[in-house]
Design a protein around this motif. Structure first.
Motif, PDB file in Angstrom:
ATOM      1  N   PRO A  94       0.830  -1.212   0.000  1.00 34.38           N
ATOM      2  CA  PRO A  94       0.000   0.000   0.000  1.00 34.38           C
ATOM      3  C   PRO A  94       0.863   1.260   0.000  1.00 34.38           C
ATOM      4  O   PRO A  94       1.872   1.318   0.716  1.00 34.38           O
ATOM      5  CB  PRO A  94      -0.783  -0.103   1.320  1.00 34.38           C
ATOM      6  CG  PRO A  94       0.022  -1.002   2.201  1.00 34.38           C
ATOM      7  CD  PRO A  94       0.910  -1.847   1.326  1.00 34.38           C
ATOM      8  N   MET A 113       0.818   5.881  -0.830  1.00 34.49           N
ATOM      9  CA  MET A 113       0.023   7.084  -1.108  1.00 34.49           C
ATOM     10  C   MET A 113       0.489   7.721  -2.419  1.00 34.49           C
ATOM     11  O   MET A 113       0.274   8.915  -2.656  1.00 34.49           O
ATOM     12  CB  MET A 113       0.125   8.078   0.042  1.00 34.49           C
ATOM     13  CG  MET A 113      -0.491   7.522   1.327  1.00 34.49           C
ATOM     14  SD  MET A 113      -1.117   8.783   2.423  1.00 34.49           S
ATOM     15  CE  MET A 113       0.382   9.698   2.769  1.00 34.49           C
ATOM     16  N   HIS A 160       8.717   6.775  -5.195  1.00 31.68           N
ATOM     17  CA  HIS A 160      10.166   7.009  -5.298  1.00 31.68           C
ATOM     18  C   HIS A 160      10.871   5.657  -5.117  1.00 31.68           C
ATOM     19  O   HIS A 160      10.200   4.612  -5.028  1.00 31.68           O
ATOM     20  CB  HIS A 160      10.624   8.042  -4.269  1.00 31.68           C
ATOM     21  CG  HIS A 160      10.168   7.752  -2.863  1.00 31.68           C
ATOM     22  ND1 HIS A 160      10.569   6.643  -2.155  1.00 31.68           N
ATOM     23  CD2 HIS A 160       9.324   8.426  -2.029  1.00 31.68           C
ATOM     24  CE1 HIS A 160      10.020   6.645  -0.958  1.00 31.68           C
ATOM     25  NE2 HIS A 160       9.252   7.706  -0.854  1.00 31.68           N
ATOM     26  N   HIS A 204       9.648   3.215  -2.416  1.00 32.56           N
ATOM     27  CA  HIS A 204       8.486   2.400  -2.785  1.00 32.56           C
ATOM     28  C   HIS A 204       8.900   1.281  -3.744  1.00 32.56           C
ATOM     29  O   HIS A 204       8.420   0.152  -3.639  1.00 32.56           O
ATOM     30  CB  HIS A 204       7.440   3.268  -3.497  1.00 32.56           C
ATOM     31  CG  HIS A 204       6.871   4.373  -2.656  1.00 32.56           C
ATOM     32  ND1 HIS A 204       7.081   5.696  -2.925  1.00 32.56           N
ATOM     33  CD2 HIS A 204       6.101   4.348  -1.544  1.00 32.56           C
ATOM     34  CE1 HIS A 204       6.453   6.440  -2.037  1.00 32.56           C
ATOM     35  NE2 HIS A 204       5.852   5.658  -1.174  1.00 32.56           N
ATOM     36  N   LEU A 255      10.245  -1.646  -2.025  1.00 33.46           N
ATOM     37  CA  LEU A 255       9.170  -2.464  -1.436  1.00 33.46           C
ATOM     38  C   LEU A 255       8.585  -3.403  -2.504  1.00 33.46           C
ATOM     39  O   LEU A 255       8.323  -4.587  -2.249  1.00 33.46           O
ATOM     40  CB  LEU A 255       8.060  -1.545  -0.902  1.00 33.46           C
ATOM     41  CG  LEU A 255       8.083  -1.164   0.587  1.00 33.46           C
ATOM     42  CD1 LEU A 255       9.383  -0.539   1.005  1.00 33.46           C
ATOM     43  CD2 LEU A 255       6.923  -0.263   0.965  1.00 33.46           C
ATOM     44  N   LEU A 298       5.740  -3.441   4.063  1.00 38.93           N
ATOM     45  CA  LEU A 298       5.771  -2.055   4.557  1.00 38.93           C
ATOM     46  C   LEU A 298       7.207  -1.618   4.785  1.00 38.93           C
ATOM     47  O   LEU A 298       8.086  -2.445   5.059  1.00 38.93           O
ATOM     48  CB  LEU A 298       5.028  -1.938   5.894  1.00 38.93           C
ATOM     49  CG  LEU A 298       3.524  -2.235   5.921  1.00 38.93           C
ATOM     50  CD1 LEU A 298       3.010  -2.091   7.351  1.00 38.93           C
ATOM     51  CD2 LEU A 298       2.751  -1.328   4.983  1.00 38.93           C
ATOM     52  N   GLY A 299       7.437  -0.299   4.742  1.00 37.51           N
ATOM     53  CA  GLY A 299       8.770   0.244   4.988  1.00 37.51           C
ATOM     54  C   GLY A 299       9.016   0.474   6.473  1.00 37.51           C
ATOM     55  O   GLY A 299       8.107   0.886   7.206  1.00 37.51           O
ATOM     56  N   LYS A 332      10.867   2.738   7.514  1.00 32.10           N
ATOM     57  CA  LYS A 332      11.023   4.184   7.735  1.00 32.10           C
ATOM     58  C   LYS A 332       9.907   4.687   8.647  1.00 32.10           C
ATOM     59  O   LYS A 332      10.123   5.551   9.481  1.00 32.10           O
ATOM     60  CB  LYS A 332      10.983   4.932   6.403  1.00 32.10           C
ATOM     61  CG  LYS A 332      10.938   6.409   6.591  1.00 32.10           C
ATOM     62  CD  LYS A 332      11.099   7.125   5.281  1.00 32.10           C
ATOM     63  CE  LYS A 332      10.814   8.594   5.471  1.00 32.10           C
ATOM     64  NZ  LYS A 332       9.363   8.853   5.603  1.00 32.10           N
ATOM     65  N   ASP A 333       8.701   4.121   8.452  1.00 35.86           N
ATOM     66  CA  ASP A 333       7.578   4.479   9.316  1.00 35.86           C
ATOM     67  C   ASP A 333       7.530   3.453  10.451  1.00 35.86           C
ATOM     68  O   ASP A 333       6.680   2.563  10.477  1.00 35.86           O
ATOM     69  CB  ASP A 333       6.292   4.480   8.494  1.00 35.86           C
ATOM     70  CG  ASP A 333       6.334   5.545   7.413  1.00 35.86           C
ATOM     71  OD1 ASP A 333       6.022   6.700   7.723  1.00 35.86           O
ATOM     72  OD2 ASP A 333       6.731   5.237   6.268  1.00 35.86           O
ATOM     73  N   THR A 345      14.942   1.276   5.385  1.00 37.76           N
ATOM     74  CA  THR A 345      14.786   2.597   4.767  1.00 37.76           C
ATOM     75  C   THR A 345      15.768   2.806   3.608  1.00 37.76           C
ATOM     76  O   THR A 345      16.964   2.571   3.757  1.00 37.76           O
ATOM     77  CB  THR A 345      15.019   3.686   5.835  1.00 37.76           C
ATOM     78  OG1 THR A 345      14.081   3.465   6.883  1.00 37.76           O
ATOM     79  CG2 THR A 345      14.826   5.082   5.258  1.00 37.76           C
ATOM     80  N   VAL A 346      15.223   3.260   2.495  1.00 39.90           N
ATOM     81  CA  VAL A 346      16.068   3.594   1.339  1.00 39.90           C
ATOM     82  C   VAL A 346      16.390   5.091   1.427  1.00 39.90           C
ATOM     83  O   VAL A 346      15.514   5.912   1.706  1.00 39.90           O
ATOM     84  CB  VAL A 346      15.330   3.280   0.019  1.00 39.90           C
ATOM     85  CG1 VAL A 346      16.187   3.655  -1.181  1.00 39.90           C
ATOM     86  CG2 VAL A 346      14.968   1.801  -0.026  1.00 39.90           C
ATOM     87  N   LEU A 381      14.467   8.744   1.758  1.00 41.60           N
ATOM     88  CA  LEU A 381      13.546   9.110   0.676  1.00 41.60           C
ATOM     89  C   LEU A 381      12.132   9.230   1.241  1.00 41.60           C
ATOM     90  O   LEU A 381      11.710   8.413   2.057  1.00 41.60           O
ATOM     91  CB  LEU A 381      13.576   8.048  -0.423  1.00 41.60           C
ATOM     92  CG  LEU A 381      14.888   7.904  -1.180  1.00 41.60           C
ATOM     93  CD1 LEU A 381      14.736   6.872  -2.295  1.00 41.60           C
ATOM     94  CD2 LEU A 381      15.341   9.235  -1.767  1.00 41.60           C
TER      95      LEU A 381
HETATM   96  P1  AMP Z   1       3.795   6.353   1.743  1.00 45.86           P
HETATM   97  O1  AMP Z   1       3.473   6.395   0.284  1.00 45.86           O
HETATM   98  O2  AMP Z   1       4.734   7.412   2.185  1.00 45.86           O
HETATM   99  O3  AMP Z   1       2.570   6.208   2.609  1.00 45.86           O
HETATM  100  O4  AMP Z   1       4.612   5.014   1.952  1.00 45.86           O
HETATM  101  C1  AMP Z   1       4.159   3.771   1.479  1.00 45.86           C
HETATM  102  C2  AMP Z   1       5.083   2.703   1.996  1.00 45.86           C
HETATM  103  O5  AMP Z   1       6.422   2.984   1.547  1.00 45.86           O
HETATM  104  C3  AMP Z   1       5.141   2.641   3.535  1.00 45.86           C
HETATM  105  O6  AMP Z   1       5.196   1.280   3.923  1.00 45.86           O
HETATM  106  C4  AMP Z   1       6.419   3.361   3.846  1.00 45.86           C
HETATM  107  O7  AMP Z   1       7.013   2.948   5.065  1.00 45.86           O
HETATM  108  C5  AMP Z   1       7.288   2.968   2.659  1.00 45.86           C
HETATM  109  N1  AMP Z   1       8.388   3.907   2.456  1.00 45.86           N
HETATM  110  C6  AMP Z   1       8.301   5.258   2.314  1.00 45.86           C
HETATM  111  N2  AMP Z   1       9.534   5.803   2.192  1.00 45.86           N
HETATM  112  C7  AMP Z   1      10.423   4.780   2.271  1.00 45.86           C
HETATM  113  C8  AMP Z   1      11.847   4.686   2.219  1.00 45.86           C
HETATM  114  N3  AMP Z   1      12.620   5.762   2.073  1.00 45.86           N
HETATM  115  N4  AMP Z   1      12.416   3.470   2.341  1.00 45.86           N
HETATM  116  C9  AMP Z   1      11.637   2.357   2.501  1.00 45.86           C
HETATM  117  N5  AMP Z   1      10.298   2.378   2.560  1.00 45.86           N
HETATM  118  C10 AMP Z   1       9.692   3.573   2.441  1.00 45.86           C
END
Ligand code: AMP
Length: 280
Positions: free
Chosen positions: A28, A30, A34, A37, A40, A146-147, A149-150, A175-176, A184
């Protein structure tokens, strides 16, 4: 790759993908995709089955209208990125599709949702958990990717999956970062050049904590938090919180517990709120 906007069609596609008996991994997002994502998605593909990606800027998890309005969006680029990455189905529902009129239900993972990000953004995790649970019910994947990072989000969702006996395996991806160390984030696109340079202090603060713990044997949280405050005390940057917490309970720790600690940082850089963390 199939681009899908309706829940019914997504369900049907997911059922067809499941019928192969191979893993079905779900990522999932938003949107405003980048390389984080994409990592993932790569991890999801590595599980050896099919991959569903969703892109939905979830209004329920935003606590600030302006933040929701300003959130970066680039649907055409995202669709191409998913196609190029070999995604099987790309789910891009409208807000009305996810939250039709009369929608009343929400999911709240207790006290874990009220700390740190939850304290700064009350209701944020209620929005995250509600949409993730709804998406899981639509896609019914074997794996949720899931990442890390969160970090708080990851812990809360793990808790939700356990509490509700969900039959899905959670996979965490480290985290990337950009070459200079900045984590990121879709929100990085909103930083000016100066703000982006200033934002690097977040990663420097985390590196400093690693150095103090690993090379100098400093484990006392008070001392480490002071080092974070000094490292982030710079123009354009306002520290929202720094916390040294148990990775499972998210409770603050007096001393770093090697192998089980998150160092969490949230800071505003100009008007852009960034989060980052490291594990020790
Ligand atoms: P978001 O679109 O920001 O809600 O993130 C969607 C998914 O991508 C979430 O599981 C985030 O933790 C993951 N994510 C966002 N940025 C990074 C990153 N720099 N490295 C790894 N995962 C990430």
């Amino acid at each position: 790759m199939e681009l899908i906007q309706q829940i019914g069609k997504m369900r049907a596609k997911a059922r067809a993908l499941q019928s192969t008996g191979k893993p079905l991994a779900f990522v999932p997002t938003m949107g405003a995709l980048h390389k984080g994502h994409l990592r993932l998605i790569e991890r999801a593909k590595g599980l050896g089955g099919s991959v569903v990606v969703s892109s939905f800027v979830n209004p329920m998890q935003f606590t600030n209208e302006q933040d929701l309005k300003n959130y970066p969006r680039d649907p055409a680029k995202d669709e191409k990125a998913c196609r190029d990455a070999g995604v099987d189905a790309y789910f891009v529902p409208s807000v009305e599709e996810i939250y039709p009129q009369g929608f009343l239900t929400s999911v709240n993972v207790g006290y874990l949702s009220t700390k740190y990000e939850g304290a700064s953004r009350p209701g944020h995790f209620r929005g995250v958990c509600t949409v993730v649970l709804k998406l899981l019910n639509i896609v019914r994947p074997t794996h949720l990717v899931l990442g890390l990072k969160d970090a708080q989000q990851f812990t809360i969702i793990q808790h939700m999956l356990d509490d509700l006996s969900m039959d899905v395996e959670l996979v965490g991806v480290p985290t990337v970062r950009d070459a200079d160390g900045l984590a990121l984030s879709s929100r990085n696109a909103l930083l000016t050049k100066d703000q982006r340079a200033a934002a690097l202090c977040i990663q420097r603060a985390l590196k400093r904590v690693h150095f103090l713990v690993k090379k100098q044997g400093i484990l006392h949280s008070g001392e480490l938090l002071q080092a974070i405050r000094s490292a982030t005390n710079t123009e354009h940057v306002t520290l929202d919180y720094a916390a040294i917490v148990n990775r499972t309970t998210l409770e603050p720790l007096d001393h770093v517990m090697r192998g089980g600690t998150y160092i969490l940082i949230a800071a505003k850089v100009g008007d852009v709120r960034l989060i980052d963390n490291t594990r020790i």
